[in-house]
Write a protein that holds these residues in place. Structure first.
Motif, PDB file in Angstrom:
ATOM      1  N   MET A  42      -7.125   4.004  -2.786  1.00  0.00           N
ATOM      2  CA  MET A  42      -5.862   4.689  -3.100  1.00  0.00           C
ATOM      3  C   MET A  42      -5.854   5.222  -4.524  1.00  0.00           C
ATOM      4  O   MET A  42      -4.847   5.743  -4.982  1.00  0.00           O
ATOM      5  CB  MET A  42      -4.684   3.717  -2.923  1.00  0.00           C
ATOM      6  CG  MET A  42      -4.589   3.080  -1.555  1.00  0.00           C
ATOM      7  SD  MET A  42      -3.784   4.120  -0.338  1.00  0.00           S
ATOM      8  CE  MET A  42      -2.084   4.055  -0.890  1.00  0.00           C
ATOM      9  N   ASN A  87       5.262  -4.575  -8.231  1.00  0.00           N
ATOM     10  CA  ASN A  87       5.190  -3.478  -7.254  1.00  0.00           C
ATOM     11  C   ASN A  87       6.386  -3.477  -6.301  1.00  0.00           C
ATOM     12  O   ASN A  87       6.344  -2.880  -5.233  1.00  0.00           O
ATOM     13  CB  ASN A  87       3.863  -3.495  -6.484  1.00  0.00           C
ATOM     14  CG  ASN A  87       3.696  -4.735  -5.624  1.00  0.00           C
ATOM     15  OD1 ASN A  87       4.515  -5.642  -5.669  1.00  0.00           O
ATOM     16  ND2 ASN A  87       2.643  -4.771  -4.838  1.00  0.00           N
ATOM     17  N   MET A 104       0.825  -1.213   0.000  1.00  0.00           N
ATOM     18  CA  MET A 104       0.000   0.000   0.000  1.00  0.00           C
ATOM     19  C   MET A 104       0.851   1.251   0.000  1.00  0.00           C
ATOM     20  O   MET A 104       0.349   2.356  -0.180  1.00  0.00           O
ATOM     21  CB  MET A 104      -0.887   0.032   1.263  1.00  0.00           C
ATOM     22  CG  MET A 104      -2.120  -0.842   1.194  1.00  0.00           C
ATOM     23  SD  MET A 104      -2.867  -1.029   2.842  1.00  0.00           S
ATOM     24  CE  MET A 104      -3.328   0.647   3.194  1.00  0.00           C
ATOM     25  N   PRO A 119      -5.699   3.703  -7.526  1.00  0.00           N
ATOM     26  CA  PRO A 119      -4.592   3.191  -8.339  1.00  0.00           C
ATOM     27  C   PRO A 119      -4.942   3.209  -9.827  1.00  0.00           C
ATOM     28  O   PRO A 119      -6.112   3.315 -10.185  1.00  0.00           O
ATOM     29  CB  PRO A 119      -4.444   1.756  -7.843  1.00  0.00           C
ATOM     30  CG  PRO A 119      -5.814   1.372  -7.410  1.00  0.00           C
ATOM     31  CD  PRO A 119      -6.488   2.620  -6.926  1.00  0.00           C
ATOM     32  N   ILE A 148      -4.463  -2.557 -10.709  1.00  0.00           N
ATOM     33  CA  ILE A 148      -4.617  -3.386  -9.507  1.00  0.00           C
ATOM     34  C   ILE A 148      -4.155  -4.806  -9.808  1.00  0.00           C
ATOM     35  O   ILE A 148      -4.508  -5.382 -10.832  1.00  0.00           O
ATOM     36  CB  ILE A 148      -6.069  -3.424  -8.985  1.00  0.00           C
ATOM     37  CG1 ILE A 148      -6.578  -2.010  -8.704  1.00  0.00           C
ATOM     38  CG2 ILE A 148      -6.150  -4.252  -7.687  1.00  0.00           C
ATOM     39  CD1 ILE A 148      -7.959  -1.975  -8.072  1.00  0.00           C
ATOM     40  N   GLY A 195      -2.085  -0.908  -7.073  1.00  0.00           N
ATOM     41  CA  GLY A 195      -2.665  -1.516  -5.878  1.00  0.00           C
ATOM     42  C   GLY A 195      -2.518  -3.025  -5.912  1.00  0.00           C
ATOM     43  O   GLY A 195      -2.231  -3.605  -6.964  1.00  0.00           O
ATOM     44  N   GLY A 247      -4.480   3.972   4.365  1.00  0.00           N
ATOM     45  CA  GLY A 247      -3.601   4.257   3.237  1.00  0.00           C
ATOM     46  C   GLY A 247      -3.792   5.664   2.682  1.00  0.00           C
ATOM     47  O   GLY A 247      -2.837   6.438   2.593  1.00  0.00           O
ATOM     48  N   ARG A 292       3.847   2.338  -5.704  1.00  0.00           N
ATOM     49  CA  ARG A 292       2.788   1.562  -5.038  1.00  0.00           C
ATOM     50  C   ARG A 292       1.506   2.345  -4.855  1.00  0.00           C
ATOM     51  O   ARG A 292       0.436   1.765  -4.693  1.00  0.00           O
ATOM     52  CB  ARG A 292       3.305   1.039  -3.681  1.00  0.00           C
ATOM     53  CG  ARG A 292       4.300  -0.099  -3.863  1.00  0.00           C
ATOM     54  CD  ARG A 292       5.003  -0.409  -2.566  1.00  0.00           C
ATOM     55  NE  ARG A 292       6.072  -1.387  -2.815  1.00  0.00           N
ATOM     56  CZ  ARG A 292       7.105  -1.563  -2.015  1.00  0.00           C
ATOM     57  NH1 ARG A 292       7.214  -0.834  -0.917  1.00  0.00           N
ATOM     58  NH2 ARG A 292       8.028  -2.446  -2.300  1.00  0.00           N
ATOM     59  N   LYS A 293       1.611   3.684  -4.870  1.00  0.00           N
ATOM     60  CA  LYS A 293       0.391   4.497  -4.863  1.00  0.00           C
ATOM     61  C   LYS A 293      -0.394   4.258  -6.149  1.00  0.00           C
ATOM     62  O   LYS A 293      -1.607   4.380  -6.179  1.00  0.00           O
ATOM     63  CB  LYS A 293       0.745   5.986  -4.798  1.00  0.00           C
ATOM     64  CG  LYS A 293       1.165   6.472  -3.433  1.00  0.00           C
ATOM     65  CD  LYS A 293       1.361   7.981  -3.524  1.00  0.00           C
ATOM     66  CE  LYS A 293       2.230   8.480  -2.397  1.00  0.00           C
ATOM     67  NZ  LYS A 293       2.647   9.868  -2.610  1.00  0.00           N
ATOM     68  N   ARG A 294       0.339   3.948  -7.225  1.00  0.00           N
ATOM     69  CA  ARG A 294      -0.308   3.816  -8.533  1.00  0.00           C
ATOM     70  C   ARG A 294      -0.663   2.367  -8.859  1.00  0.00           C
ATOM     71  O   ARG A 294      -1.467   2.103  -9.749  1.00  0.00           O
ATOM     72  CB  ARG A 294       0.613   4.387  -9.614  1.00  0.00           C
ATOM     73  CG  ARG A 294       0.899   5.873  -9.371  1.00  0.00           C
ATOM     74  CD  ARG A 294       2.074   6.360 -10.190  1.00  0.00           C
ATOM     75  NE  ARG A 294       1.800   6.300 -11.623  1.00  0.00           N
ATOM     76  CZ  ARG A 294       2.718   6.560 -12.549  1.00  0.00           C
ATOM     77  NH1 ARG A 294       3.949   6.885 -12.203  1.00  0.00           N
ATOM     78  NH2 ARG A 294       2.397   6.492 -13.821  1.00  0.00           N
ATOM     79  N   ARG A 353     -10.370  -1.364  -0.255  1.00  0.00           N
ATOM     80  CA  ARG A 353      -9.220  -0.716   0.376  1.00  0.00           C
ATOM     81  C   ARG A 353      -8.172  -0.359  -0.678  1.00  0.00           C
ATOM     82  O   ARG A 353      -7.571   0.712  -0.628  1.00  0.00           O
ATOM     83  CB  ARG A 353      -8.616  -1.647   1.432  1.00  0.00           C
ATOM     84  CG  ARG A 353      -7.453  -1.046   2.179  1.00  0.00           C
ATOM     85  CD  ARG A 353      -6.986  -1.923   3.303  1.00  0.00           C
ATOM     86  NE  ARG A 353      -6.431  -3.195   2.854  1.00  0.00           N
ATOM     87  CZ  ARG A 353      -5.919  -4.122   3.667  1.00  0.00           C
ATOM     88  NH1 ARG A 353      -5.913  -3.911   4.965  1.00  0.00           N
ATOM     89  NH2 ARG A 353      -5.436  -5.248   3.190  1.00  0.00           N
ATOM     90  N   ALA A 354      -7.992  -1.252  -1.648  1.00  0.00           N
ATOM     91  CA  ALA A 354      -7.052  -0.952  -2.732  1.00  0.00           C
ATOM     92  C   ALA A 354      -7.586   0.189  -3.599  1.00  0.00           C
ATOM     93  O   ALA A 354      -6.836   1.078  -4.003  1.00  0.00           O
ATOM     94  CB  ALA A 354      -6.803  -2.200  -3.566  1.00  0.00           C
TER      95      ALA A 354
END
Lengths: 220, 250
Positions: free
Chosen positions: B157, B49, A123, B159, B162, B84, B105, B80-82, B153-154
């Protein structure tokens, strides 16, 4: 000693109990802090620190507290480092407790699933945020029972500090018996009563805390 | 090309796990990676990632090389922000309720305000039908619900890509369906999805391309139609339990 009745002993034990409580709580606080920092260092396998922590834990867990206190109190003045018996007790008990707490909290950290920490990494969470938001809260709730045990152990361990003349409960008990053997039984009863008065509420508070921060069924 | 992998190699000690991987993944497409257990699918995802360091080769996100040697954590945090990731074991944080799991996050990594993160989380939970679980703890959820929360949750962020690593492997059939439906709903939203799965039906219906791996190598990249009905390699035919044609064996 100018003690005529058993009741005159009570203020002495009250003062001694206050000393025990003060030294114990202070030492538990420092021991917990040391334990928390060192267990995190162990978890992250911080190169030099890791070896230092291992050596420290090995030394303090495997030598008697009596001797450690003796060395700090009587040994260090030889190299011109001098502490009074209060400071000296806090130092020794914090270090012993820190060794035990390190192990207890570290086992809590190890119980956190590695998958969970990996997804936290995925994350983009920083190590700092992982420690603050994931590792510490979970490790503490897993190891709270061991932390409780160590705290009770440390409180009783204050009695070992009689060797460096800390006026705690057992020190006073021995002092009185040394002067008045006829008071042996009441002194013994008061000693036990003092410990129960300190430790029963403490155990109760810890079990309250345990229920509060414990969440059932880990990882389920 | 959204993600480009060139000549990627990865070994664990003397064990070659990924051998000369070349793969192009287009923006907005669904790539399904299939293959036997231990063929390197999950490791390939984990290279994308930075959870695994690669030994050789390059991975580009758009046209930027993301696998520079000796890149630090800060570099990977940006990536990792981009990109997920959702994993097989859900990995929800057990001491946090659903909402807190979702906003951690966005608040700590993306530094968004709590209000904004909460709004986002509420909207996403609504979309997957879990609005009533917002204050529930992971232990109170079924496997399928946990996995849907993990996907949300992913998504929290925001993204671009994923990675789904066998996200239905631990679920019973009814729950598999609810999770796959969520993944399907992400299709055609501009998100690029890379899915490691054994769910053939899902792969056939949803994938834009199927990547079939065997023994650390990509042996076949094709459309679902071609992969499931006329796979070109012996390995793929074995994997799909299809008769092995003499003509293919040559």
């Amino acid at each position: 000693m100018d003690t005529d009745s058993v009741f005159d002993l009570i203020p002495i034990f009250a003062r001694a109990s206050a000393v025990t409580v003060w030294i114990a709580t202070t030492s538990i606080f420092f021991a917990f802090t040391i334990g928390l920092l060192f267990s995190i260092a162990l978890f992250f396998k911080t190169p030099v620190l890791k070896s230092i922590v291992h050596a420290y834990v090995a030394f303090f867990r495997n030598t008697p507290s009596l001797i450690q206190a003796y060395f700090v109190f009587y040994g260090l003045p030889k190299v011109s480092v001098q502490f009074n018996s209060y400071t000296c007790s806090i130092i020794v008990l914090s270090l012993i407790g820190g060794a035990y707490m390190s192990k207890a909290i570290y086992s809590g950290i190890k119980a956190i699933s590695t998958n969970q920490l990996e997804i936290a990494r995925a994350m983009g969470l920083s190590k700092f945020n992982m420690v603050v938001h994931l590792i510490v809260p979970q490790a503490l709730s897993i190891s709270i029972a061991a932390i409780t045990n160590n705290s009770i152990f440390l409180t009783k361990e204050v009695s070992a500090m009689k060797i460096i003349l800390l006026p705690e409960i057992v020190y006073q008990a021995f002092a009185i018996i040394g002067l008045r053997t006829d008071l042996t039984i009441p002194v013994a009863v008061l000693t036990v009563a003092s410990y129960l008065l300190i430790l029963l509420p403490m155990s109760y508070l810890f079990s309250r805390l345990e229920r509060k921060i414990r969440f059932a069924e880990f990882g389920g | 090309m959204h993600l480009t992998i060139r000549n990627l190699k990865k070994s664990f000690h003397s064990n070659v796990v990924l051998d000369d991987i070349n793969l192009d993944i287009k923006q907005g497409e669904v790539t399904v990676i299939m293959g036997r257990s231990g063929c390197g699918k999950s490791t390939l995802l984990r290279c994308m990632n930075g959870l695994e360091q690669i030994d050789a080769g390059e991975i580009y996100l758009h046209d930027t090389l993301i696998t520079k040697r000796g890149s630090n954590d800060a570099h990977w945090v940006d990536i990792r922000k981009r990109i997920g990731m959702v994993s097989q074991s859900y990995d929800l944080f057990p001491h946090m309720n659903v909402l807190k799991n979702m906003i951690l996050g966005p608040m700590k990594v993306e530094k968004r305000s709590k209000k904004e993160a909460v709004q986002d989380a509420v909207r996403l939970l609504e979309r997957v039908g879990l609005s009533d679980k917002i204050t529930a703890y992971p232990r109170e959820l079924s496997g399928g619900q946990k996995q849907r929360v993990a996907i949300c949750r992913a998504l929290c962020m925001h993204p671009e890509i994923i990675l789904f690593d066998e996200v239905t492997a631990a679920l019973d059939p009814a729950m598999v369906r609810e999770v796959l439906d969520v993944i399907r709903s992400l299709q055609n939203q501009g998100l690029t999805l890379i899915v490691v799965t054994h769910e053939m039906e899902f792969a056939e219906k949803v994938a834009d391309q199927i990547v079939f791996m065997d023994n650390g190598k990509i042996v076949e990249i094709s459309t679902p139609r071609q992969f499931f009905y006329s796979p070109q390699t012996v390995e793929a035919r074995r994997f799909l339990n299809l008769p092995i044609d003499d003509a293919i064996l040559k």
